[in-house]
Design an enzyme around this catalytic site. Structure first.
Site, mmCIF file in Angstrom:
data_model
loop_
_atom_site.group_PDB
_atom_site.id
_atom_site.type_symbol
_atom_site.label_atom_id
_atom_site.label_comp_id
_atom_site.label_asym_id
_atom_site.label_seq_id
_atom_site.Cartn_x
_atom_site.Cartn_y
_atom_site.Cartn_z
ATOM 1 N N SER A 83 -2.380 0.944 -4.506
ATOM 2 C CA SER A 83 -2.927 2.085 -3.761
ATOM 3 C C SER A 83 -4.256 2.549 -4.351
ATOM 4 O O SER A 83 -4.437 2.527 -5.563
ATOM 5 C CB SER A 83 -1.927 3.243 -3.824
ATOM 6 O OG SER A 83 -2.518 4.425 -3.340
ATOM 7 N N ALA A 84 -5.142 3.028 -3.468
ATOM 8 C CA ALA A 84 -6.417 3.590 -3.925
ATOM 9 C C ALA A 84 -6.231 5.000 -4.492
ATOM 10 O O ALA A 84 -7.136 5.541 -5.122
ATOM 11 C CB ALA A 84 -7.389 3.639 -2.746
ATOM 12 N N GLU A 136 -0.183 -3.380 4.598
ATOM 13 C CA GLU A 136 -1.295 -2.418 4.681
ATOM 14 C C GLU A 136 -1.370 -1.729 6.037
ATOM 15 O O GLU A 136 -1.121 -2.361 7.058
ATOM 16 C CB GLU A 136 -2.618 -3.163 4.487
ATOM 17 C CG GLU A 136 -3.303 -2.938 3.166
ATOM 18 C CD GLU A 136 -3.785 -1.519 2.892
ATOM 19 O OE1 GLU A 136 -3.854 -0.698 3.820
ATOM 20 O OE2 GLU A 136 -4.082 -1.233 1.723
ATOM 21 N N ASP A 137 -1.778 -0.465 6.047
ATOM 22 C CA ASP A 137 -1.942 0.249 7.328
ATOM 23 C C ASP A 137 -3.412 0.478 7.675
ATOM 24 O O ASP A 137 -3.703 0.925 8.781
ATOM 25 C CB ASP A 137 -1.247 1.614 7.279
ATOM 26 C CG ASP A 137 -1.997 2.582 6.376
ATOM 27 O OD1 ASP A 137 -2.286 2.202 5.225
ATOM 28 O OD2 ASP A 137 -2.314 3.688 6.824
ATOM 29 N N ASP A 184 0.875 -1.163 0.000
ATOM 30 C CA ASP A 184 0.000 0.000 0.000
ATOM 31 C C ASP A 184 0.926 1.231 0.000
ATOM 32 O O ASP A 184 2.100 1.121 0.389
ATOM 33 C CB ASP A 184 -0.849 -0.071 1.272
ATOM 34 C CG ASP A 184 -1.667 1.165 1.487
ATOM 35 O OD1 ASP A 184 -2.404 1.547 0.572
ATOM 36 O OD2 ASP A 184 -1.574 1.758 2.581
ATOM 37 N N LYS A 242 -10.839 -0.293 -2.016
ATOM 38 C CA LYS A 242 -10.735 -1.204 -0.875
ATOM 39 C C LYS A 242 -11.933 -0.912 0.044
ATOM 40 O O LYS A 242 -12.311 0.243 0.138
ATOM 41 C CB LYS A 242 -9.430 -0.942 -0.112
ATOM 42 C CG LYS A 242 -8.183 -1.075 -0.995
ATOM 43 C CD LYS A 242 -6.966 -0.487 -0.294
ATOM 44 C CE LYS A 242 -5.766 -0.443 -1.218
ATOM 45 N NZ LYS A 242 -4.577 0.178 -0.629
ATOM 46 N N LYS A 258 -8.806 6.429 6.184
ATOM 47 C CA LYS A 258 -7.590 5.772 5.690
ATOM 48 C C LYS A 258 -7.919 4.605 4.768
ATOM 49 O O LYS A 258 -8.706 3.736 5.126
ATOM 50 C CB LYS A 258 -6.725 5.295 6.858
ATOM 51 C CG LYS A 258 -6.093 6.460 7.586
ATOM 52 C CD LYS A 258 -5.085 6.028 8.613
ATOM 53 C CE LYS A 258 -4.467 7.257 9.270
ATOM 54 N NZ LYS A 258 -3.677 6.906 10.444
HETATM 55 P P1 B16 Z 1 -6.739 10.259 -3.613
HETATM 56 P P2 B16 Z 1 -3.698 4.123 -0.042
HETATM 57 C C1 B16 Z 1 -5.557 6.025 -0.049
HETATM 58 O O1 B16 Z 1 -4.241 5.637 -0.309
HETATM 59 C C2 B16 Z 1 -5.607 6.865 1.227
HETATM 60 O O2 B16 Z 1 -5.249 6.068 2.359
HETATM 61 C C3 B16 Z 1 -7.007 7.400 1.435
HETATM 62 O O3 B16 Z 1 -7.040 8.211 2.606
HETATM 63 C C4 B16 Z 1 -7.410 8.221 0.199
HETATM 64 O O4 B16 Z 1 -8.744 8.704 0.329
HETATM 65 C C5 B16 Z 1 -7.302 7.333 -1.042
HETATM 66 O O5 B16 Z 1 -5.972 6.829 -1.154
HETATM 67 C C6 B16 Z 1 -7.626 8.090 -2.322
HETATM 68 O O6 B16 Z 1 -6.641 9.083 -2.509
HETATM 69 O O7 B16 Z 1 -7.738 11.249 -3.131
HETATM 70 O O8 B16 Z 1 -5.316 10.773 -3.663
HETATM 71 O O9 B16 Z 1 -7.143 9.591 -4.908
HETATM 72 O O10 B16 Z 1 -3.681 3.942 1.457
HETATM 73 O O11 B16 Z 1 -4.626 3.151 -0.753
HETATM 74 O O12 B16 Z 1 -2.316 4.169 -0.648
HETATM 75 MG MG MG Z 2 -2.858 3.096 3.355
#
Ligand code: B16
Ligand code: MG
Length: 220
Positions: free
Chosen positions: A115-116, A170-171, A10, A146, A46
């Site tokens: 990552s999201a 993952e956190d 992640d 996710k 998160k």
């Molecule tokens: P964005 P990860 C996630 O990243 C974040 O933890 C989450 O807080 C955020 O809303 C999401 O990405 C979308 O991010 O607005 O930059 O598209 O933990 O999956 O790396």
């Molecule tokens: Mg994360």
């Protein structure tokens, strides 16, 4: 022989701490809308998508808006967030993560980022870790967020490693669920009470080694 052939990381909370920038930007939006938003509320954001984060934020403030306004608010928050992350440097890579990536690669483990975030390309440019991964799957490629398994399944496909041979780092609770839903084992980074469904939980990746992973998962 270990069955671990691929590792999926992640981004936010594992490789870098962009959660603090998300928090600053969401808090700024909440304050502009006339309510307080604190760190305990922020925990719920998160790992979840931008629009879902906005829905949770508005729930906290007891507000609701039509879709068009929601999109404007999310775009506004993202402008601030991008302003913050544009100033990031490689110094913001979280302790131990670069070392672990290098050790895993030297051992022939395939590496993916899952990552999201739609801002993944900008963050990766800023911290200079792009070449450390065999594949990068982010919110621009997979929009089903996710805890759905889609991001991790796409990552496993991209590195050519079957889910049972993948380990996810993952956190976030939503991310741990996503990994389990994908049929993968998961290392939680953070609070064991929050990440209780992970196979193993560590406070951070400092001094985390492949051997420790193998021993902790009782791999032969
Ligand atoms: P964005 P990860 C996630 O990243 C974040 O933890 C989450 O807080 C955020 O809303 C999401 O990405 C979308 O991010 O607005 O930059 O598209 O933990 O999956 O790396
Ligand atoms: Mg994360």
């Amino acid at each position: 022989m270990s069955s671990i052939k691929g590792c999926i990381f992640d981004l936010d909370g594992v490789v870098v701490d962009t959660a603090k920038y998300h928090y600053q930007a969401w808090k700024r939006l909440a304050n502009e809308l006339g309510f307080e938003f604190d760190e305990s509320h922020n925990e719920r954001l998160k790992g979840v998508s931008r629009m879902r984060s906005l829905e949770i934020l508005l729930e906290v403030g007891g507000l609701s808006f039509p879709q068009e306004k929601m999109e404007q608010l999310a775009a506004r928050k993202n402008e601030w967030y991008v302003e913050y992350i544009s100033r990031m440097t490689p110094n913001e890579i979280l302790p131990g993560s670069k070392e672990l990536l290098e050790e895993l690669r030297a051992k022939g483990i395939k590496l993916a980022l899952g990552s999201a975030s739609k801002n993944t390309p900008l963050i990766m440019d800023r911290i200079g870790l792009k070449d450390h991964f065999d594949a990068i799957i982010d919110g621009n490629i997979i929009s089903i967020a996710k805890p759905a398994p889609d991001i991790f399944l796409a990552a496993s496909k991209a590195i050519g490693v079957e889910p049972p041979c993948c380990i996810v780092f993952e956190d976030a609770e939503a991310g741990v669920e996503a990994a389990i839903n994908a049929g993968m084992r998961v290392v939680g980074i953070g609070n064991p009470q929050v990440l209780k469904r992970a196979n193993l939980v560590v406070p951070n990746l400092k001094n985390f080694t492949f051997q420790y992973l193998v021993n902790s998962l009782s791999e032969k």
